[in-house]
Structures are given as structure tokens and as C-alpha cells.
Design a protein around this motif. Sequence first.
Motif: not given
Length: 212
Positions: A198-201, A203-212
Motif C-alpha cells: 500500500s502507499p501508506e506502507e 511511505l513508512e518504509v521510505v521514511l524509516e530507511e532514509l532516516g537512518r
Amino acid sequence: MPKYVLFDFDGTLADSRNVFISGWNAFAEKYQYRKIKFEELSSLRKLSILERAKRLNFPILKTPLIIPDFYRFYLKNAKEIKLYPRMKEVLDTLERQGHSTAIISSNSEDVIKEVLLRNQVFNISRVLSSNVIFGKDQLIQKFLKEHQLKKSDVIYVGDEQRDIIACKSAGIKVIWVSWGYDAKELVQEQNPDYLVYSPEELLEVVLEELGR
């Protein structure tokens, strides 16, 4: 330096299946390839590009010859290409979070920009297009070099087996989305870093990955 999310276009940001099938069937009639029936889309999603070409009686080496015709057809029918629901919100949220976005696609730049403009998407920083089906890894490398980015500064979002192969070759992480052209059964063996549904999932993955 901002981190980048690189998006595929067809099957990832935009639903162009109806236009693709209409274009393919028009050219199939002209060049004596087999037409695509809408009811066989599910089975075609589980086949590689080479397997699809074989089923449709299409000599894959002729791809460069028909791509210009497809570009013209897509541009003529670009109004029929829709952004997937909630994908504009994904792009807007990434911008608010300080992440830059770009598109690397096999579709033409003119088609992509027309669809983005019609949908009031103005936050895509760059559109890179290649008429070589299996050449996305070279575009990714070009993008990294031009923007002086480390491989860890980007993540790619795509829907096809060839997207995953290109990202593995370029050494960057890749997210596969479930709503595009290739089925999960086809892409799993390429081992994408993430599979999202889903688009929501996404977005969650992208934000978590790029926040590292």
C-alpha cells in the motif's frame, strides 16, 4: 545534503496499463503479434519480459524499433494515464520531510511530465528516461554521479523484476510495490530489500530507511 527517493513511473506512480494494452493491441494487429486480453493480465504478471514476448509472438530484439511508436501513442493518450490513489500524498509528504524525489523510467520524459503537470505534481526534481529496457542501472549510476550521492543516500521504488535487477547492479536498495506490472511470484527470487502492499506502507518504509 538531501536524500533521494527514485521512482519508477509506469506501474509504480502511474497506472498506464489500459494505455499500454491499447497501444500493444494496435501494433499487434499491424505487425502480426498476438494481442493481449485483459483477462490474461494476472497470468502475464507472473512471467518475465522474455517469457511474455514469447507468449505474445514478439521478437524481443525488435523492441528498439517499436519504442518510438509507443512513445507517440503514450503521449497522444497521456490523459488516460492516472496516478495511483494516494501516491501524490506520498510525494507531498516526502517533500515536507525534506527528502528529494526523482523519476527513472523507460517511458518518455514528455509523457511523464505531461502526466505530472496534469496531476499538479511539481516536486519531482529530475526525470531521467531511457529507451533501453534493461538499462536503468546505468541511469541510476549517472544520477548518483551527477548529484554526488553515496549509494546509501538513495532508495529506488519500482514494480518490476528488471527494476530490482538494475538496483542490485547499481548497489542501491530497492522497494517493490504490489500494484504494478510484475507479480510477487516473479520478483521474489530477485530478493528486493522491501515488499510493500500500500502507499501508506511504502511511505513508512521510505521514511524509516532514509532516516537512518
